[in-house]
Design an enzyme around this catalytic site. Structure first.
Site, PDB file in Angstrom:
ATOM      1  N   LYS A 117       0.835  -1.207   0.000  1.00 28.18           N
ATOM      2  CA  LYS A 117       0.000   0.000   0.000  1.00 28.18           C
ATOM      3  C   LYS A 117       0.865   1.251   0.000  1.00 28.18           C
ATOM      4  CE  LYS A 117      -4.296  -1.427  -0.010  1.00 28.18           C
ATOM      5  NZ  LYS A 117      -5.332  -0.998  -0.942  1.00 28.18           N
ATOM      6  N   LYS A 197      -0.543  -9.391  -8.842  1.00 29.35           N
ATOM      7  CA  LYS A 197      -1.767 -10.127  -8.514  1.00 29.35           C
ATOM      8  C   LYS A 197      -2.980  -9.340  -9.025  1.00 29.35           C
ATOM      9  CE  LYS A 197      -3.250  -8.539  -3.945  1.00 29.35           C
ATOM     10  NZ  LYS A 197      -3.529  -8.807  -2.555  1.00 29.35           N
ATOM     11  N   LYS A 200      -8.536  -5.090  -7.794  1.00 30.58           N
ATOM     12  CA  LYS A 200      -9.438  -4.037  -8.265  1.00 30.58           C
ATOM     13  C   LYS A 200      -8.673  -2.727  -8.422  1.00 30.58           C
ATOM     14  CE  LYS A 200     -12.754  -6.374  -5.434  1.00 30.58           C
ATOM     15  NZ  LYS A 200     -13.268  -6.508  -4.068  1.00 30.58           N
TER      16      LYS A 200
HETATM   17  P1  AMP Z   1     -10.421  -8.311  -1.342  1.00 30.16           P
HETATM   18  O1  AMP Z   1     -11.133  -7.881  -2.557  1.00 30.16           O
HETATM   19  O2  AMP Z   1      -9.018  -7.839  -1.278  1.00 30.16           O
HETATM   20  O3  AMP Z   1     -11.224  -8.066  -0.104  1.00 30.16           O
HETATM   21  O4  AMP Z   1     -10.299  -9.885  -1.470  1.00 30.16           O
HETATM   22  C1  AMP Z   1     -11.393 -10.748  -1.252  1.00 30.16           C
HETATM   23  C2  AMP Z   1     -10.934 -12.178  -1.278  1.00 30.16           C
HETATM   24  O5  AMP Z   1     -10.424 -12.501  -2.568  1.00 30.16           O
HETATM   25  C3  AMP Z   1      -9.800 -12.456  -0.278  1.00 30.16           C
HETATM   26  O6  AMP Z   1     -10.010 -13.717   0.318  1.00 30.16           O
HETATM   27  C4  AMP Z   1      -8.571 -12.472  -1.132  1.00 30.16           C
HETATM   28  O7  AMP Z   1      -7.583 -13.321  -0.619  1.00 30.16           O
HETATM   29  C5  AMP Z   1      -9.101 -13.003  -2.438  1.00 30.16           C
HETATM   30  N1  AMP Z   1      -8.300 -12.478  -3.547  1.00 30.16           N
HETATM   31  C6  AMP Z   1      -8.221 -11.186  -3.933  1.00 30.16           C
HETATM   32  N2  AMP Z   1      -7.391 -11.045  -4.984  1.00 30.16           N
HETATM   33  C7  AMP Z   1      -6.935 -12.304  -5.274  1.00 30.16           C
HETATM   34  C8  AMP Z   1      -6.064 -12.829  -6.254  1.00 30.16           C
HETATM   35  N3  AMP Z   1      -5.502 -12.060  -7.194  1.00 30.16           N
HETATM   36  N4  AMP Z   1      -5.819 -14.166  -6.248  1.00 30.16           N
HETATM   37  C9  AMP Z   1      -6.393 -14.976  -5.325  1.00 30.16           C
HETATM   38  N5  AMP Z   1      -7.243 -14.536  -4.372  1.00 30.16           N
HETATM   39  C10 AMP Z   1      -7.514 -13.220  -4.335  1.00 30.16           C
END
Ligand code: AMP
Ligand code: TRP
Length: 328
Positions: A117, A197, A200
């Site tokens: 971040k 990775k 969003k």
């Molecule tokens: P977030 O949108 O960051 O709250 O992520 C929501 C869920 O999606 C969490 O469990 C993350 O670990 C999973 N996640 C987000 N981005 C990825 C990615 N590129 N690959 C695998 N899992 C992801």
């Protein structure tokens, strides 16, 4: 003497920070759906966490409802799991504060996501970003959950949750179980750039519930096998992001990969196929999503009921914690 088997409780949180992408679904949401059938499952839309990056009130409100509709359309069933919004059950913020007092600052400063971040939003290193994992630990242990379905990018956060639990239990006596991460078979899903990775905020996402044309554009924009200069050169499916994603959409990827290795097919063919398969796979969910967004009251009711259902659990944990810490 008989022992009563207690169904393990699972908990996970997801940020309402925009359209859900393939990484979210392959890394986590698929497991949310699967596990709700077997366990007592609690899923949380973490709007407090989102405030560390989203600072517009109307945007946050909209995205929170959209994320609820997304999760429901992808298969969460309010009869089988509890879906709620983090700020509707604000006990987690009190618990997070109490947990900061057992958490060394050095643990937080070395968290990989915090370091990321600092690079990705250098003008907005707010304190919430540093304490983010403490609030995450509070989310989980407020409900004494033991299993946490998350993507592999969350491994360090989960390890920190466990360390915080140990630190608390050491100081105040055995209070919380150590939560375990539960992963899908997917690795950390890479974005359309093929390097970072999928995220969003990085603009490299493939949005699972977008209209087919958007999905097609996102997939066609993917970086493929960079070592393959000409169409007739052999492909390298082991390192090509497009080929890797094919594993999750159909059971014929071995055959497709062979076509790549022998240059019978090219990167464009593979991308077209992947785009079509992704769109097909999510077509029904996309319809459900549009229906739910047309009946927002229904979505809001589900969220309100979820938060209400959790009240006794949250209240009980907080009473126990206050007692142990001497807050009375
Ligand atoms: P977030 O949108 O960051 O709250 O992520 C929501 C869920 O999606 C969490 O469990 C993350 O670990 C999973 N996640 C987000 N981005 C990825 C990615 N590129 N690959 C695998 N899992 C992801
Ligand atoms: N940090 C998680 C993410 O960025 C979201 C989250 C918040 C979470 N609280 C949680 C995940 C509790 C699992 C359990 O994806």
């Amino acid at each position: 003497m008989t022992t009563t088997a207690v169904t393990p409780r699972i908990f996970s949180g997801i940020q309402p920070s925009g359209a859900p992408h393939l990484g979210n679904d392959l890394g986590a949401i698929r497991n949310y759906v699967r596990l709700q059938a077997e366990y007592e499952a609690i899923y949380c839309i973490v709007d407090y966490h989102a405030l560390t990056s989203t600072h517009d009130a109307a945007t946050l409100r909209t995205r929170t409802r959209e994320m609820a509709a997304t999760l429901l359309s992808l298969g969460l069933d309010p009869e089988r799991c509890t879906l709620f919004v983090q700020s509707h059950r604000p006990e987690c913020t009190e618990l997070a504060w109490l947990l900061t007092t057992v958490t060394p600052v050095s643990w937080l400063e070395r968290t990989p996501t915090y370091k990321e971040k600092k690079q990705n939003q250098p003008d907005d290193i707010n304190h919430g970003l540093l304490t983010y994992p403490v609030l995450q630990a509070a989310d989980i242990i407020l409900y004494k959950a033991t299993m946490v379905p998350v993507g592999r990018d969350q491994a360090a956060h989960l390890e920190l949750s466990r360390e915080i639990v140990r630190a608390f239990n050491n100081r105040y006596g055995d209070t919380f179980p150590e939560p375990q991460a539960v992963y899908t078979e997917a690795p950390v899903v890479l974005g359309t750039d093929g390097v970072r990775k999928m995220s969003k905020s990085l603009g490299n996402a493939i949005e699972v519930l977008a209209d087919p044309e958007t999905v097609r554009k996102q997939v066609m924009g993917m970086v493929t096998d960079t070592t393959r200069a000409l169409r007739k050169d052999p492909g390298h499916p082991d390192t090509c992001n497009v080929c890797q994603l094919q594993r999750f959409f159909g059971d014929d990827h071995e055959g497709l990969w062979e076509g790549e290795r022998t240059a019978q097919t090219g990167c464009v063919d593979m991308k077209k196929l992947l785009a079509a398969r992704i769109t097909d796979h999510y077509a029904a969910a996309r319809e459900r999503y549009l229906e739910l967004m047309a009946t927002p009251d229904r979505v809001d009711e589900i969220l309100a009921a979820g938060a209400e259902r959790l009240k006794p659990l949250a209240t009980a944990t907080m009473a126990e914690v206050r007692e142990r810490m001497g807050l009375r």
